[in-house]
Design a protein around this motif. Structure first.
Motif, PDB file in Angstrom:
ATOM      1  N   GLU A  63     -14.238 -20.556  -5.306  1.00 31.35           N
ATOM      2  CA  GLU A  63     -15.075 -19.383  -5.541  1.00 31.35           C
ATOM      3  C   GLU A  63     -15.029 -18.425  -4.359  1.00 31.35           C
ATOM      4  O   GLU A  63     -15.039 -17.210  -4.544  1.00 31.35           O
ATOM      5  N   SER A  83     -25.365 -21.248  -9.677  1.00 28.48           N
ATOM      6  CA  SER A  83     -25.930 -21.322 -11.021  1.00 28.48           C
ATOM      7  C   SER A  83     -25.686 -22.691 -11.630  1.00 28.48           C
ATOM      8  O   SER A  83     -26.447 -23.165 -12.456  1.00 28.48           O
ATOM      9  N   PHE A  84     -24.565 -23.292 -11.221  1.00 34.01           N
ATOM     10  CA  PHE A  84     -24.199 -24.575 -11.837  1.00 34.01           C
ATOM     11  C   PHE A  84     -25.146 -25.677 -11.388  1.00 34.01           C
ATOM     12  O   PHE A  84     -25.611 -26.470 -12.194  1.00 34.01           O
ATOM     13  N   ASP A 122     -27.450 -12.008 -11.307  1.00 30.18           N
ATOM     14  CA  ASP A 122     -26.870 -10.676 -11.158  1.00 30.18           C
ATOM     15  C   ASP A 122     -27.652  -9.809 -10.184  1.00 30.18           C
ATOM     16  O   ASP A 122     -27.235  -8.707  -9.869  1.00 30.18           O
ATOM     17  N   MET A 140     -22.871 -16.740  -9.149  1.00 31.32           N
ATOM     18  CA  MET A 140     -22.533 -16.891 -10.563  1.00 31.32           C
ATOM     19  C   MET A 140     -21.952 -18.278 -10.816  1.00 31.32           C
ATOM     20  O   MET A 140     -22.081 -18.826 -11.903  1.00 31.32           O
ATOM     21  N   GLY A 141     -21.277 -18.804  -9.805  1.00 30.65           N
ATOM     22  CA  GLY A 141     -20.588 -20.073  -9.966  1.00 30.65           C
ATOM     23  C   GLY A 141     -21.435 -21.246  -9.517  1.00 30.65           C
ATOM     24  O   GLY A 141     -22.408 -21.611 -10.163  1.00 30.65           O
ATOM     25  N   THR A 142     -21.074 -21.811  -8.358  1.00 31.45           N
ATOM     26  CA  THR A 142     -21.687 -23.051  -7.900  1.00 31.45           C
ATOM     27  C   THR A 142     -23.208 -23.033  -7.930  1.00 31.45           C
ATOM     28  O   THR A 142     -23.844 -23.961  -8.429  1.00 31.45           O
ATOM     29  N   THR A 149     -19.759 -14.124  -6.547  1.00 31.69           N
ATOM     30  CA  THR A 149     -19.016 -15.191  -7.212  1.00 31.69           C
ATOM     31  C   THR A 149     -19.690 -16.537  -7.047  1.00 31.69           C
ATOM     32  O   THR A 149     -19.820 -17.299  -8.004  1.00 31.69           O
ATOM     33  N   LYS A 153     -29.433 -18.892 -12.582  1.00 26.34           N
ATOM     34  CA  LYS A 153     -28.867 -18.134 -13.707  1.00 26.34           C
ATOM     35  C   LYS A 153     -29.744 -16.950 -14.083  1.00 26.34           C
ATOM     36  O   LYS A 153     -29.260 -15.909 -14.494  1.00 26.34           O
ATOM     37  N   GLU A 154     -31.042 -17.164 -13.966  1.00 22.55           N
ATOM     38  CA  GLU A 154     -31.950 -16.083 -14.350  1.00 22.55           C
ATOM     39  C   GLU A 154     -31.818 -14.879 -13.436  1.00 22.55           C
ATOM     40  O   GLU A 154     -32.183 -13.778 -13.804  1.00 22.55           O
TER      41      GLU A 154
END
Lengths: 308, 253, 390, 343
Positions: A11, A270-271, A281, A266-268, A263, A277-278
């Protein structure tokens, strides 16, 4: 754990590539701001124009048998840069000259309306369809120890670095660059010591248009080409501010930080933390505001001290 | 007994000593001038008094009040107002509005609301400001926008703004900078009148020795953050260190 | 036959009422029917804004050349809303008040359509075939539901079907979804949630912003989560970049797409990365051998338009025009807005020259079709690989 | 005290108010599609309330905000949730929702104590994005990005059912806000805000508490934006995140600039100008254009919009209000001295 680190590393690599795109646009912002204190809201649109011009020339050259490969692309690139020179001069003539004695705010507004105009004109010329330009570097992918990076991204990263270093050298070592710096500090004093301020302004617009064109040409195959591509400028704007508006190295620092944060969140992030995730952005904005609270002029920016 | 007493004031700017243990006192009702070369710390002293600069050590007392404990916007409430070396005006307001701005601290919330409602209240306020403008000699300028006015008018507007809040002590920073002889004499006259008719103590920073000699009751000479001497104009003029240091033969007798 | 008397009577009464100073139906003259269309002509979806009405006009012109609907020519007037709901309402007001259109047709975008709901009710004006596949369009709990005739299978149903299909392909599949973080995505998620409940699984969900151009983080996550089947809820650019990004990372799940990703340019643009991409569609393909598609291609060639315009979106405009014309035909010679609503409610199993599975409306049914076919990318072309799935 | 310009301008207020009241009747008499024009005027009215507030903040105080669509959204969603889900009467929501928005304004104001210029513009832009995200995250109440239907305004038992009713509701507030803002800006507060913009040092020297006044400017501006938001939600009757785009915030700033920075009338004129241009003039002009040009007219539409804006800024950087002032002086002096006197 290794899985997570591997993912994170990948990422970061992707984020750096994305960040260098932001850096290319941010650099354009920076150049104009440095000399004229104007925030050019049309920077993204300039990039779009450059990308389209390049695309048109490439398409036109496809019909000529000798020029449908790398040579054609180089020719098209040269053409686009030549166009950028003309267009930069033109912009200076219609935006900067008439408004040179007006408040900066007016010039900013003029750039916003210029953005609207450029989008409309390009849409009239190019039509509403998304174009699919091909990468001149092919779609190859390089694999280094489990990390993937596309050849195209490598070119984006290296050209961002080259441009930033070039401009850094230019502003700190060359006569013209120092003249530009002086103009940004105090246009009146600069003109008194014999710096042709008007010429400096024009060159700044040309430079920024050329940078935008290079950015656009590199970006188009990655994001596809349509007339709303310019909105990416709105994302590069925080990158420029984060690094410190008006600082050339700041453009790449801010860009890369933004790209990596985006990145990774959005990636790690959020995972492993679903609640991210909320907000993923707006993470970049939260970081930006936090940084500005601590350093009001960005990471590499200078705070201005007013004499009483 | 509202004297301004400054003791052992010390200010450093990132290693550079701007004020090095300055002590002086300004008596009520006098015109007190600070002179000295550029960078000797005169404006810094002003900034300390009006709260823009926090000193490293020392005290500033005005009457019984400790000025150093106050933020810049509370200083005016103690009866001290000031002007600035570089013009700090509001160019896109009229002269009258600029002057009314000086009234800010004198209008409480309730009075603000009363002025929204009653035209009479607004007129009263304006009449008072006009009186002060008249006093300074700017009565014809009230409706003019400040941007584009000559430098000397802008400087006078700033003084008017400082006066309209009815201070007991006014700090004037380089009133005669960039003015011709006639305008300088005009300012000297105004400073004298401020003291004589309004009874306001004046603390003034000035390079122009003709102005200083004309109006001052006492003069303090500064150099590199130190007080060289304090005394009446004639005394100071004769002080050997002062002459050798920087006054030289440029003194206009 | 028994009905004839009352019908004549009613017709007579309405005729007399009409003579007694009843206002004529707006937008309808003896020779013309004026319909209003609001598209995104200069905003984020302007690409569709050109393709859809162009396709519709192909069909309208075809009907007009044949003599029109009951002797009336169909004329479509257009406004631009730039994907801004507020502009959509202003444009709708203009169409209704100023241009006096007979009905609204094909307004694009979910939030613009939602925003004009109160107006539909106020003016009693039907909106036929809104160009959004959001399932909320046929939701009867919302204001003005009576006036919206939705043609397409909802995103929620499509998502549902795609999840089922993934499990059909591979019983031990692990499904992930990457969706646009707006009303479109919201509707997709509704379908996903339904499917989750039915299959008793959790589906990995990754969001992106409208207009996003970089999906590295999301694709990484799907990879880490081990998704073997990824449903893409994007339009044209998003599936291309997602699939390319995945290919660049050496990640190769089976990609499935909601119908907006069905454009042939996805096949062209994604190249090798998009090989085997399967997308749902609520109608037959524009290059299929159904009667409707053949007519479309014929008309398109005759029109002499840039062949690049031909494609799924253009065809979509064409087929929804068929639905509107069908409604107008049924509404009869004496055209009123209520009459159109009644007529459309009578449409049952209309297949649009073999293009649809069957569009059905009823007094309480505004959903249109509820079936999809699956389309696969192979070697840069698309072909249908399934029957209708409901 | 004769000749003070704000007293002089009072002469214009009464006829203007009468014009505002009479206008819908005139429109109804003149055209059958008056409701379309009323709708556009309603949008302009709502935006006017907001841009007056924005002018207080960005024009007078010099604190640039690129996040005012965010405040509009907060006002709109707060009121929609309060009225439709918590059962608060609309009249109460008209007071409470703007105040809640005002609190957000203070929150956003805190960075402004340290950050200035474009940096602040960007921070507030970030706020705009955060609000959008917040609305989506609170989907229990706001229905996320699907958008929210809102009830009609009901005041003292009277339901404002259509654009005709809404017009009077909105313009009542427009008049109150404009008169109030003018009065405030001509008082101590307005002078203080302008002093902060042009010289923070002078401001402090005359006793202006920067923290309090900057936060107050944000508060007042947000309250007005919140009020606009309440009216927006209940008269548009559908709100979604698409309504409160970042571009809208930029447009608001354009409205302020086109009208003339730091003049209340300027904000009003600028908003009317831009909204009418965008919603009315260009669509109508476009129809005329389309009648003899077979091109993609939408792009021409935004091209014209951009060009008008651009030419306007180039040739009239003082804004509409500045133009009006010049014209007025010109006509006043017309028979005797047609040369414009410099003030």
């Amino acid at each position: 754990m290794t899985d997570m680190l591997g993912g994170l590393a990948q990422e970061v690599v992707s984020g750096i590539a994305l960040g260098c795109i932001y850096a290319l646009i941010a650099l354009g912002f920076t150049l104009i701001y440095k000399a004229t204190e104007v925030v050019n809201f049309a920077q993204g649109e300039l990039m779009m124009v450059g990308a389209y011009v390049n695309f048109f020339i490439v398409t036109a050259l496809l019909d000529i048998p000798m020029l449908d490969g790398a040579l054609g692309f180089l020719l098209a690139f040269a053409g686009a840069v030549a166009f950028a020179f003309l267009f930069g001069t033109f912009l200076d003539l219609i935006i900067n000259r008439p408004l040179k004695d007006e408040p900066v705010f007016s010039v900013i507004m003029a750039t916003i309306s210029m953005a609207i105009i450029l989008r409309a004109v390009m849409a009239l010329i190019a039509g509403p369809m998304t174009r699919l330009p091909l990468s001149p570097f092919g779609s190859g992918v390089i694999k280094v120890g489990g990390l993937f990076i596309s050849v195209h991204d490598l070119f984006i990263i290296s050209s961002a670095i080259v441009l930033v270093c070039g401009f850094y050298y230019f502003f700190n070592r060359t006569k013209w660059g120092i003249a530009m710096k002086a103009t940004s500090e105090d246009p009146m004093a600069a003109s008194l010591v014999g710096i042709p301020v008007k010429k400096v302004y024009r060159n700044v617009w040309i430079f920024s248009m050329v940078v935008a064109t290079i950015g656009g040409v590199l970006l188009a195959p990655r994001t596809l080409l349509d007339t709303n591509m310019g909105f990416l400028g709105l994302k590069a704007f925080p990158a420029a501010v984060l690094g410190g508006f008006g600082s050339v190295p700041g453009a790449i620092v801010g860009g890369v930080i933004m790209g990596v944060i985006e990145t990774v969140s959005m990636g790690t992030l959020s995972f492993y933390f679903p609640w991210v995730k909320e907000i993923n952005d707006i993470v970049v904005w939260i970081v930006l505001i936090a940084v500005l609270m601590i350093r009001p002029a960005g990471i590499l920016g200078r705070e201005e001290i007013e004499r009483v | 007994m509202a004297d301004l007493v400054i003791e052992n004031l010390e200010v450093h700017f990132s290693g550079v000593v701007a004020l090095d243990g300055v002590s002086l006192n300004v008596r009520e009702g006098e015109v007190f001038s600070l002179v000295g070369p550029n960078g000797s710390g005169k404006t810094t002293l002003f900034n300390c008094i009006s709260g823009f600069v926090t000193p490293l050590g020392g005290t500033i007392d005005y009457g019984d009040l400790d000025l150093l404990s106050k933020p810049p916007h509370s200083i005016i409430a103690t009866g001290i107002s000031r002007t600035f070396q570089n013009l700090q005006n509001i160019p896109y307001m009229t002269v009258l509005d600029n002057v009314l701005l000086g009234n800010h601290s004198r209008i409480g919330n309730r009075e603000t609301v009363r002025r929204w409602i009653s035209r009479r209240q607004r007129e009263l306020e304006e009449e008072r400001a006009l009186e002060v403008l008249d006093f300074i000699g700017l009565a014809n300028y009230e409706q003019k926008y400040l941007s584009g006015q000559p430098y000397c008018i802008q400087k006078l507007v700033e003084i008017t703004r400082a006066l309209v809040s009815q201070p007991k002590l006014i700090l004037i920073d380089e009133p005669a900078a960039g003015m011709n002889d006639q305008e300088t004499m005009e300012i000297a006259k105004i400073i004298g009148e401020i003291r004589d008719y309004l009874g306001i103590t004046v603390l003034v920073v000035e390079h122009d020795m003709s102005l200083v000699m004309a109006v001052s009751d006492r003069v303090c000479v500064f150099d590199s953050g130190n007080v060289i001497t304090i005394g009446e104009p004639a005394e100071v003029k004769a002080h050997p260190e002062v002459i050798s240091a920087f006054l030289g033969e440029s003194v206009v007798a | 036959m028994k009905l004839r008397k009352p019908v004549t009577l009613i017709l007579l009464i309405t005729f007399f009422l009409a003579c007694a100073g009843r206002e004529p139906t707006p937008g309808v003259t003896d020779t013309e029917i004026l319909i209003g269309n609001i598209q995104d002509l200069s905003g984020p979806m302007k690409e569709l804004g050109m393709a859809l009405p162009h396709g519709s006009n192909l069909y309208f012109n075809y009907i007009n050349d044949k003599g029109g609907v009951h002797g009336r020519q169909i004329r479509m007037t257009m406004e631009d809303h730039q994907y801004n709901p507020q502009k959509a309402v202003a444009a709708a007001k203009k169409l209704i008040e100023q241009d006096q259109v007979f009905c609204l047709y094909q307004i694009i975008g979910t939030s613009p359509c939602e925003a004009i709901r109160p107006m539909l009710e106020e003016n009693g004006i039907p909106l036929v075939a809104p160009a959004t596949q959001s399932g909320t369009m046929s939701d009867r709990s919302k204001t003005g539901w009576k006036y919206i005739f939705h043609t397409d299978t909802g995103y929620d149903k499509q998502a549902n079907i795609l999840v089922d299909y993934a499990y059909e392909l591979n019983a031990s599949a692990k499904v992930g979804v990457i969706y646009q973080d707006d009303d479109y995505g919201e509707n997709v998620l509704e379908g996903i949630a339904e499917a989750e409940a039915r299959h008793g699984v959790t589906i990995q969900k990754e969001a992106f912003q409208r207009g996003a151009t970089d999906f590295a983080g999301q694709v990484m996550n799907l990879n880490k989560g081990g998704a073997t089947h990824v449903i893409i809820g994007g339009i044209v650019r998003e599936p291309i970049i997602v699939m390319k990004t995945a290919a660049a990372m050496g990640y190769a799940p089976q990609f499935l797409g909601i119908s907006p990703t069905m454009d042939h340019r996805v096949a062209l643009g994604s190249g090798e990365a998009g090989e085997g991409f399967i997308a749902a569609n609520f109608a037959q393909l524009y290059n299929s051998d159904t009667e409707g598609a053949e007519l479309y291609r014929e008309l398109f060639e005759k029109s002499g338009t840039d062949p690049k315009v031909m494609g799924m979106y253009n065809f979509y405009g064409f087929i929804t025009a068929m639905v509107l014309v069908e409604g107008l035909e049924r509404a009869g010679k004496r055209l009123t807005r209520d009459g159109l609503i009644k007529a459309l409610e009578g449409v049952k199993g209309y297949d649009g020259k073999g293009v649809f599975r069957g569009i059905t409306y009823g007094p309480n049914d505004r959903a249109g079709t509820e079936a999809v076919v699956l389309v696969e990318n192979r070697g840069g072309t698309q072909r249908i690989i399934s029957d209708w799935i409901e | 005290m004769k000749g003070r310009y704000d007293e002089e301008n009072l002469k214009w207020i009464a006829p203007l108010i009468i014009l505002v009241i009479v206008l819908p009747f005139l429109l109804r008499g003149a055209t059958f599609s008056y409701r379309y024009y009323l709708y556009v005027l309603n949008i302009a009215g709502i935006y006017t309330i907001l841009t007056v507030g924005l002018d207080l903040l960005s024009g007078y105080t010099g604190l640039i905000s690129l996040g005012h669509a965010g405040f509009l959204a907060i006002g709109a969603y707060t009121s929609a949730v309060l009225v439709d889900q918590a059962g608060v009467p609309f009249g109460l929501s008209l007071i409470v929702s703007p105040l809640i928005t005002g609190l957000f304004g203070i929150l956003v104001g805190f960075p402004a104590l340290r950050i200035s210029g474009m940096y602040l513009g960007l921070t507030t832009m970030g706020f705009g994005f955060i609000v959008r995200r917040l609305i989506i995250a609170l989907r229990t109440w706001t229905e996320g990005s699907a958008g929210l239907e809102v009830s009609k305004p009901v005041l003292f038992g009277f339901t404002f059912a259509n654009d005709w009713h809404n017009y009077f509701l909105i313009y009542l507030f427009v008049i109150v806000v404009v008169v109030f803002a003018r009065r405030v800006m001509k008082s101590k507060i307005g002078r203080a805000l302008m002093a902060i913009r042009d010289s923070e040092h002078a401001a402090q020297a005359v006793g202006i508490n920067l923290v309090r006044y900057k936060l107050f400017a944000f508060f007042l501006s947000a309250v007005l934006a919140g009020l606009a938001g309440v009216l927006f939600a209940h008269t548009m009757r559908f709100i979604s995140t698409d309504h409160f785009d970042i571009l809208l915030s930029i447009y608001f700033l354009i409205m302020v600039l086109v009208g003339g920075v730091a003049t209340i009338y300027g904000a009003v004129l600028g908003t009317l100008f831009i909204v009418l241009l965008d919603f009315l003039a260009i669509p109508l002009f476009k129809d005329w254009l389309a009648s003899f040009m077979a091109v993609q007219v939408a792009d021409i539409q935004s091209l014209i919009f951009g060009c008008i804006m651009f030419l306007f800024i180039i040739f009239q950087p003082m804004g509409l209000y500045g133009m009006w002032l010049k014209m007025r002086i010109y006509w006043k002096l017309f028979p005797f001295n047609p040369k414009i006197k410099q003030t």
